[in-house]
Enzyme design. Structure first.
Site, short mmCIF file in Angstrom:
data_model
loop_
_atom_site.label_atom_id
_atom_site.label_comp_id
_atom_site.label_asym_id
_atom_site.label_seq_id
_atom_site.Cartn_x
_atom_site.Cartn_y
_atom_site.Cartn_z
N GLU A 120 39.66 31.68 42.43
CA GLU A 120 40.00 31.21 41.08
C GLU A 120 40.55 29.79 41.11
O GLU A 120 41.69 29.52 40.73
CB GLU A 120 41.00 32.17 40.42
CG GLU A 120 40.41 33.57 40.25
CD GLU A 120 41.26 34.50 39.42
OE1 GLU A 120 42.48 34.29 39.34
OE2 GLU A 120 40.71 35.46 38.84
N GLU A 133 35.29 40.19 41.05
CA GLU A 133 36.47 40.88 40.54
C GLU A 133 36.18 41.35 39.13
O GLU A 133 35.70 40.57 38.30
CB GLU A 133 37.70 39.95 40.46
CG GLU A 133 38.33 39.61 41.76
CD GLU A 133 39.64 38.82 41.59
OE1 GLU A 133 40.37 39.07 40.62
OE2 GLU A 133 39.89 37.95 42.43
C1 BG6 Z 1 42.74 37.64 39.62
C2 BG6 Z 1 43.23 37.38 41.01
O1 BG6 Z 1 43.26 36.68 38.79
O2 BG6 Z 1 43.16 38.77 38.97
C3 BG6 Z 1 43.77 38.57 41.75
O3 BG6 Z 1 42.24 36.75 41.79
C4 BG6 Z 1 44.56 39.41 40.78
O4 BG6 Z 1 44.51 38.13 42.84
C5 BG6 Z 1 43.66 39.89 39.68
O5 BG6 Z 1 45.23 40.48 41.36
C6 BG6 Z 1 44.34 40.78 38.67
O6 BG6 Z 1 45.50 40.20 38.22
P1 BG6 Z 1 46.89 40.97 38.26
O7 BG6 Z 1 47.87 40.00 37.80
O8 BG6 Z 1 46.70 42.12 37.36
O9 BG6 Z 1 47.08 41.39 39.67
#
Ligand code: BG6
Length: 487
Positions: free
Chosen positions: A192, A385
């Protein structure tokens, strides 16, 4: 008559799996020679909505260094993947994973970030993880930098604010490509990369005392250093291991105008440009013109060296990986995106539901994003993701009935399939946190994404035992049917 068969579903070699990051799973923060990282000096959030991850000061770092416990710093303990990796990878294999995304903790390989010789124990840990994956036919997908760096580089040169960090990083990346040649096929440089405008987590630079304009200057300069470092890493990777593929990674925030008023449409367009600018640089190999205007109007003057532009041009990526969780809407009344503290800034969309953490759930937005990015870049796309953070309940007989997670994932996979039928070239789909892990934004454990429940609470109490949730068998079926059976 023009006719060409449209794809009917996912490619045969589609990479199904899950994604994690070292600082959210590994634990073992002070074992086997590892150095302290920037992620390990960020305190846990007080509430679900406290996004204090980026408000780090010299004082808070000094306090963290003096604290030798993980009580306030959950990223030091993760879910103890360091000692559970065999068990965890076995569970992923049982679900049929084709790929597993992890990140390498730079401070495991170079504890202070600027040593000449790597820490052998650090390299060895990932050797073991990769060979465990290969044992089951799982392809490791490796992020080189995921929201952390050796803390020493922050203390010494203010992280990515310093150009020197490019040299430290390229020494690290060269070490990785040489050592894992033939072992890792899929690399990504910065997780990101657009999160850098949010501050410390991306930049590793302390800037809490600067005003907004100064912050913008520092953060975009740090970003420029990352662009150069990333392009150099791409070139190294291609030279050292021509069979490997290396991509960039963007937090994609699908964005809509609030109304058909052209003013809102234009505001949304700018918002979108501010999201896609990063991939414009990394995929197309140059800063887009609209950013030059944006920099001028916002008092940002980038310092570049003579060959930076050429380096960026010669270091374009093989694929575009991105995270997708939500969408947002923009109007002329929106918080001006002058300089976003959060790249997810935006207004409430009345047509969408939100997660418990206020993230607006929008599966169709994924199809729209996939189409837009494919049209714009024409390089393979990779969803690395996607997922739903929710508070799960472990029943007395150790079950977790997470139908809400299944619904979320099903709808996103359905839309992804539509995008493939639209002609988008898609490499794979990795859900975020296939096993519960520490949240990036709040360091909570109770924000769970996994198919596998980990018995640990926000205070770090629990047996660390792993339990399959209902979604475990569901995802197994999805993978076995290559995305055909989604019920
Ligand atoms: C993304 C990141 O922004 O979202 C991860 O690459 C992160 O590292 C994921 O865990 C979800 O966000 P959060 O804050 O719910 O863990």
């Amino acid at each position: 008559m023009y006719s060409k068969n449209m794809p009917t579903g996912f490619a045969k070699d589609f990479l199904w799996g899950g994604a994690t990051a070292a600082n959210q799973i590994e634990g073992a923060w002070n074992e086997d020679g590892k150095g302290l990282t920037t992620a390990e000096v960020v305190k846990k959030a007080a509430t679900h909505h406290d996004l204090s991850m980026n408000t780090v000061s010299q004082e808070s770092i000094a306090e963290a260094i003096a604290d030798k416990t993980d009580e306030m710093y959950p990223k030091r303990r993760g879910i103890d993947f360091y000692h559970h990796y065999q068990e965890d990878i076995k569970l992923f294999a049982e679900m049929g994973f084709k790929a597993f995304r992890i990140s390498i903790a730079w401070a495991r390989i170079f504890p202070k970030g600027d040593e000449k010789e790597p820490n052998a124990a650090g390299l060895e840990f990932y050797d073991k993880v990769f060979s465990e994956c290969h044992k089951y036919g799982i392809e490791p997908v490796v992020t080189i930098s995921h929201y952390e760096m050796p803390l020493n580089l922050t203390l010494k040169q203010n992280g990515w604010a310093s150009r020197q960090t490019i040299d430290n990083f390229t020494h690290y990346t060269e070490t990785l490509f040489q050592h894992y040649k033939g072992v890792v096929k899929y690399w990504m440089t910065f997780n990101e990369i657009n999160a850098i405008t949010g501050g410390f987590t991306g930049t590793g630079a302390v800037d809490n005392e600067l005003n907004l304009e100064q912050k913008a200057q520092l953060r975009f300069q740090a970003l420029h250093h990352q662009f150069v470092a990333s392009a150099l890493a791409v070139q190294q990777c291609h030279a050292i291991d021509p069979n490997a593929k290396i991509g960039c990674m963007l937090a994609r925030a699908q964005n809509y105008p609030k109304t058909p008023n052209p003013k809102d449409v234009r505001a949304a367009q700018l918002q979108d440009q501010l999201n896609l600018f990063y991939t414009d640089v990394q995929v197309r190999g140059e800063y887009p013109e609209y950013m030059n205007r944006y920099f001028q109007e916002n008092g940002v003057a980038l310092q570049m060296q003579a060959d930076d532009e050429q380096i960026i041009k010669n270091g374009t990526v093989d694929y575009l990986a991105f995270s997708y969780y939500m969408s947002s809407i923009t109007s002329t009344d929106s918080k001006p995106e002058k300089f976003a503290d959060s790249f997810m800034a935006g207004e409430k969309n009345p047509y969408l539901e939100t997660s418990d953490w206020g993230w607006q759930i929008d599966p169709i937005g994924l199809r729209i994003s996939l189409n837009e990015m494919w049209d714009r870049y024409r390089v393979p796309l990779f969803v690395v993701e996607n997922g739903l953070g929710a508070e799960d309940k472990l029943t007395d007989d150790y079950q977790v009935h997470d139908s809400y997670r299944i619904d979320y994932l099903r709808q996103h996979i359905q839309q992804m399939k539509e995008a493939v039928k639209d002609g988008v070239q898609l490499m794979g789909y990795l859900t975020w946190g296939p096993i519960d892990l520490i949240s990036a934004s709040t360091s909570e454990m109770s924000k769970r994404y996994g198919f596998i429940y980990v018995d640990q609470d926000d205070a770090g109490q629990g047996t660390l035992k792993r339990y399959k949730k209902d979604s475990f068998d569901w995802y197994k079926k999805v993978i076995a049917s290559n995305g055909e059976e989604l019920d």
